[in-house]
Structures are given as C-alpha cells and as structure tokens.
Scaffold this motif. Structure first.
Motif, PDB file in Angstrom:
ATOM      1  N   GLY A 301      76.402  13.483  56.213  1.00 12.45           N
ATOM      2  CA  GLY A 301      76.532  14.405  57.498  1.00 12.45           C
ATOM      3  C   GLY A 301      74.941  14.574  57.862  1.00 12.45           C
ATOM      4  N   SER A 302      73.944  14.739  56.563  1.00 18.94           N
ATOM      5  CA  SER A 302      72.682  15.093  56.627  1.00 18.94           C
ATOM      6  C   SER A 302      72.040  13.745  56.285  1.00 18.94           C
ATOM      7  CB  SER A 302      72.395  15.873  55.392  1.00 18.94           C
ATOM      8  OG  SER A 302      72.977  17.184  55.686  1.00 18.94           O
ATOM      9  N   GLY A 303      72.648  12.664  55.853  1.00 16.77           N
ATOM     10  CA  GLY A 303      71.954  11.508  55.507  1.00 16.77           C
ATOM     11  C   GLY A 303      71.158  10.917  56.424  1.00 16.77           C
ATOM     12  N   PRO A 304      71.333  10.728  57.851  1.00 21.09           N
ATOM     13  CA  PRO A 304      70.419  10.289  58.744  1.00 21.09           C
ATOM     14  C   PRO A 304      69.187  10.555  58.621  1.00 21.09           C
ATOM     15  CG  PRO A 304      72.551  10.499  59.877  1.00 21.09           C
ATOM     16  CD  PRO A 304      72.575  11.234  58.414  1.00 21.09           C
ATOM     17  N   ALA A 305      69.104  11.710  58.282  1.00 18.42           N
ATOM     18  CA  ALA A 305      67.392  12.208  58.250  1.00 18.42           C
ATOM     19  C   ALA A 305      66.788  11.766  57.253  1.00 18.42           C
ATOM     20  CB  ALA A 305      67.480  13.931  58.022  1.00 18.42           C
ATOM     21  N   TYR A 306      67.796  11.427  56.160  1.00 18.94           N
ATOM     22  CA  TYR A 306      66.910  10.946  54.992  1.00 18.94           C
ATOM     23  C   TYR A 306      66.436   9.314  55.239  1.00 18.94           C
ATOM     24  CZ  TYR A 306      69.867  14.437  52.825  1.00 18.94           C
ATOM     25  OH  TYR A 306      70.738  15.487  52.557  1.00 18.94           O
ATOM     26  N   VAL A 307      67.359   8.860  55.959  1.00 16.37           N
ATOM     27  CA  VAL A 307      67.179   7.530  56.136  1.00 16.37           C
ATOM     28  C   VAL A 307      66.062   7.337  57.384  1.00 16.37           C
ATOM     29  CG1 VAL A 307      68.379   5.216  57.110  1.00 16.37           C
ATOM     30  CG2 VAL A 307      69.701   6.642  55.546  1.00 16.37           C
ATOM     31  N   TYR A 308      65.905   8.219  58.163  1.00 16.15           N
ATOM     32  CA  TYR A 308      64.982   8.025  59.200  1.00 16.15           C
ATOM     33  C   TYR A 308      63.378   8.340  58.446  1.00 16.15           C
ATOM     34  CZ  TYR A 308      68.905   8.372  62.409  1.00 16.15           C
ATOM     35  OH  TYR A 308      69.697   8.414  63.072  1.00 16.15           O
ATOM     36  N   THR A 309      63.361   9.272  57.159  1.00 15.75           N
ATOM     37  CA  THR A 309      62.304   9.165  56.715  1.00 15.75           C
ATOM     38  C   THR A 309      62.111   7.968  55.774  1.00 15.75           C
ATOM     39  OG1 THR A 309      62.824  11.643  56.334  1.00 15.75           O
ATOM     40  CG2 THR A 309      61.342  10.681  54.834  1.00 15.75           C
TER      41      THR A 309
END
Ligand SMILES: NC(=O)C1=CN([C@@H]2O[C@H](COP(=O)(O)OP(=O)(O)OC[C@H]3O[C@@H](n4cnc5c(N)ncnc54)[C@H](OP(=O)(O)O)[C@@H]3O)[C@@H](O)[C@H]2O)C=CC1
Ligand SMILES: O=C(O)[C@@H]1CCC=N1
Length: 405
Positions: A301-309
């Motif tokens: 759920g939150s993971g896209p943000a980590y991958v964008y980082t």
C-alpha cells in the motif's frame, strides 16, 4: 475558509567479507545480510522459520546443478526465456458484469473463486449499472482511471461524492457523475469507500438511511487501518463490506492489491469474485486473512513511495556521475521496471539468485552491492515496512476516550 490541503501526495557485511568464493557462498552471505538487517531494523530476531527457509533456499544448489554460465560476450543468459517456470501474464477481463441494484451478483457467480494467487478472470460483457466512490481523491482517481482505461466500467455508470470543488472538476473531467453520498448509494450497487480513514465511520453512519433503502450494497473500503469490524459497526446489517488495500499503480493497470471479507458472510464468494475481478483488471488481487492487511498496507500500500525514493536516488547517483538528469531518470525507472518484471515472471527464482547473476566476481556490481549493505539499505527498507505496518495498526485502534478537563 477551507483548511489548507496537504501537499499531494498523500499522505551487513563489509565489502570483501565473503566467506567463500562460490556464488552459493555469496548467496549464504546474502541471507546473513538479511538477518543482520532484520535485527538492525528493530523488528526483533530474524524469524527461525524464515531464516531456515531463506538459508535452505540459498544454500541449495540450483536445480540446474551445472555451474553458472561463464560470462562471455555472447548474449546474456538472463533473458526471461532462460529462467525456469516463467509465468504467463495474467489474463485480464475486458469488462465486468455488475449486479443489478438490489440483487446479489448472480452474473458474477460464474466467475472463478479467488485464491491467494492471482486469479485469471474471463472476458465478459459490460452491463454496468453503477459503481460508486465516496471520496474523489488521489486513490479514487487511480482506481477509476485504471478501470476506465480497461473499459471495465463506463463513465456514465460511475457516481462520485466529493466535497472539494477542484477534485469535483477532476472527476467531472473523467465524465462521471458528481453527486452527494446518499445518491452514490442509491445509484451504485458497488461503492468504494475512498475517504481518509478517520472520516469513514461518521460518513458511513450518516449514509445509514440510504444504505437501508439500498439493501445489499457492497461497500469496498480502501481506508488504511479501518477494520471490517469498524465497517460493520457503521453500516446497517443489510450492507455488505469488503476491505481492500490497493496502491496507486492501479492507474497504470499494475496495482498490488490484497483484500479481506467478513468471515461467514453468505455473500462472501460472490463478493470475493467481484473484488478480485475489479482489482485483477488493474493489476494483482489476492485474498488474505484480515490479520495480514496492516502488513500489506506497510508493504504494497505504502510501497510505491519507497520505490519512487529508490528511483530518485538511483537517478541522483547517475547525475552525480555525469549523466544528464533526464537520461538518468529514464534509465533508473526502466531499470526498476525491468528488474521487477523478471522477478514477477520467474517467481521460482529467488531474487538473491537474480542478484548474484549480475554480480561478477571482482566486478562493478558487487562493489555497488557492498556499498548498499554498508549504507543499510536493506535495514532501512525492512524498517520502513514495519513502521508503516505499525502506523496502520495504530490507525485501526479505537480513538482514546475524550479527556476530562
Ligand atoms: N494514497 C494512496 O496511495 C492510498 C490510499 N489509500 C486509502 O485511500 C483513502 C483515500 O486516500 P487518498 O485518496 O490518498 O486521500 P485524498 O485526501 O486524496 O482523498 C480523499 C478525498 O475524500 C474527500 N472527502 C472528505 N470527506 C468526504 C465526505 N464526507 N464525502 C466524500 N468525500 C469526502 C476529501 O476531500 P477533502 O480533502 O476536502 O477533505 C478528499 O478529496 C484513505 O483512506 C487511504 O488510507 C489506500 C491505498 C493507497
Ligand atoms: O499513507 C497512507 O496512509 C496511505 C495508505 C497506504 C498508502 N497511502
């Protein structure tokens, strides 16, 4: 005056410490790095079972006992067809049959029952009579655009309630109806609950009369941390509830969504089929026990943000080393896309094995991998998933009673 809206969005081992020279030994070290990272992330000891499984996986000789192919100037052995048991892309439905108002999806009962693995969905004809969204924010837009792009639903069959005029305009721009919440319930048999978690109970309670008038409405909540029990407590008995945790790549048909349903619900099979059909049209949909949904939130759920980082950091690294920004960004994004595609298409191959195939002895990659470990990337990522999971659990907790003055 409106309150200001928040900024969108949203919300080791040292180098050269290998114990052996073979790739298998390198894999073992990979597992130790994982265990070390697990401890550093503050999430306790590496679980015995996980440790054992990981170690046995990495210590086992590959199924193909032959030595790894020598690096030559011939084409790389890493092309997808060389990998074992590549899985075919999931078949996508061309559309979904929605139940007519007031009845339980007879048309979807013919669709396959979901399992914990991606469920293929058949192509069926559109007879959409109403899909609703309570809340027309970022996530509603991602789901809606994804479904529209796949022609799962027609804009004229979509009803959205959203109080913020600029968001209403975005929704109208998609050709959907912007109405109030009660009209969403009256017009749509399947309704996404896509408001902020703290708004969900009061919003659903305020819609109780409309829900009583529209029995069998299926409410599909995507709100982080809002449990099925909270949803059940906020709606009349005739309403059906589902809890889903998708992510923003719905927008490009590549979501990773997990969902849970109420145990013992008489409509559970139909609801599971409908939710699976909707989300597998825009990516991957798996059914999980509700106890796992907070971890799903912390991971995918939150993971896209980590991958964008990660992509941003990769691009920065390229720029630091002389690449033009635009080139670095394109290469970084395609790198992550292609690497993920290989993991998805060869699910029997451990990511450590794929990594080891890139790491030539004494070469560039192992130098980079060692720098990542020294920098604590693995610990940081595990810690991020755990922090987000903890936060989801906090959000699920009932609010403290008001303090007496
Ligand atoms: N963003 C993400 O990546 C993901 C989010 N989610 C979940 O999705 C939900 C929505 O998140 P997100 O889209 O990011 O949030 P947004 O703030 O972008 O969207 C929520 C929208 O709902 C509106 N709203 C507030 N009150 C009502 C109401 N009574 N009736 C109808 N609409 C209302 C808000 O308006 P206003 O701003 O004026 O209050 C806002 O536009 C959350 O519960 C979140 O946990 C789940 C997975 C991923
Ligand atoms: O940050 C959040 O709370 C939401 C839920 C999962 C992704 N975004």
């Amino acid at each position: 005056m409106r309150r200001p809206r928040r900024d969108r969005r949203c919300a080791a081992s040292p180098p050269g410490h290998r114990r052996g020279r073979s790739r298998v030994a390198g894999q073992c070290e990979g597992a130790m790095w994982a265990a070390t990272a697990y401890r550093r992330a503050g999430v306790g000891r590496f679980p015995r079972a996980a440790s054992a499984a990981t170690l046995s996986q990495v210590l086992q000789p590959r199924r193909d006992p032959a030595p790894p192919p020598a690096r030559t100037s011939t084409p790389s052995p890493l092309v997808a067809p060389a990998l074992p048991t590549a899985v075919a892309p999931y078949p996508r439905p061309s559309s979904v049959v929605f139940p007519p108002r007031g009845s339980l999806a007879p048309s979807v009962s013919a669709l396959p029952t979901p399992t914990a693995t991606p469920t293929p969905t058949p192509a069926v004809a559109v007879t959409m009579s109403g899909l609703g969204f309570l809340g027309g924010g970022m996530m509603a837009e991602a789901i809606l655009r994804g479904l529209l792009a796949k022609s799962i639903v027609k804009p004229a069959d979509v009803y959205v309630s959203e109080p913020y005029p600029p968001r209403q305009e975005v929704m109208r721009g998609l050709g959907v109806h912007v109405v109030d919440g009660a009209d969403v319930i009256r017009s749509a048999s399947t309704v996404f609950v896509a408001v902020k978690p703290d708004v969900v109970p009061s919003l659903l309670a305020s819609l109780s009369p409309a829900l009583v008038d529209s029995p069998s409405t299926l409410l599909v909540s995507i709100a982080a941390g809002v449990t099925l029990a909270t949803l059940r407590g906020a709606v009349p008995p005739s309403a059906r509830v589902a809890r889903v945790m998708p992510n923003t790549p719905c927008l490009v048909g590549a979501t990773a969504a997990a969902f849970s349903l109420e145990a013992g619900s008489p409509s559970a099979d139909d609801d599971a089929t409908l939710v699976t059909t909707l989300f597998s049209a825009v990516g991957l949909a798996v059914q999980v026990p509700e106890t796992q949904l907070d971890a799903v939130t912390g991971l995918s759920g939150s993971g896209p943000a980590y991958v964008y980082t990660f992509i941003e950091a990769l691009a920065d690294g390229g720029v630091l080393n002389g690449l033009p920004r635009a080139t670095a960004r394109r290469l970084a994004a395609q790198l992550v896309y292609g690497s993920a595609k290989m993991v998805v298409e060869a699910e029997d191959v451990h990511p450590a094995e794929l990594r080891n195939r890139v790491e030539s002895p004494g070469g560039t990659t192992i130098a980079g991998s060692a720098a990542l470990e020294a920098g604590g990337l693995r610990s940081a990522v595990i810690g991020a998933v755990s922090a987000a999971t903890r936060r989801a659990k906090e959000m699920a907790a009932p609010p403290p009673p008001p303090r007496k003055e």
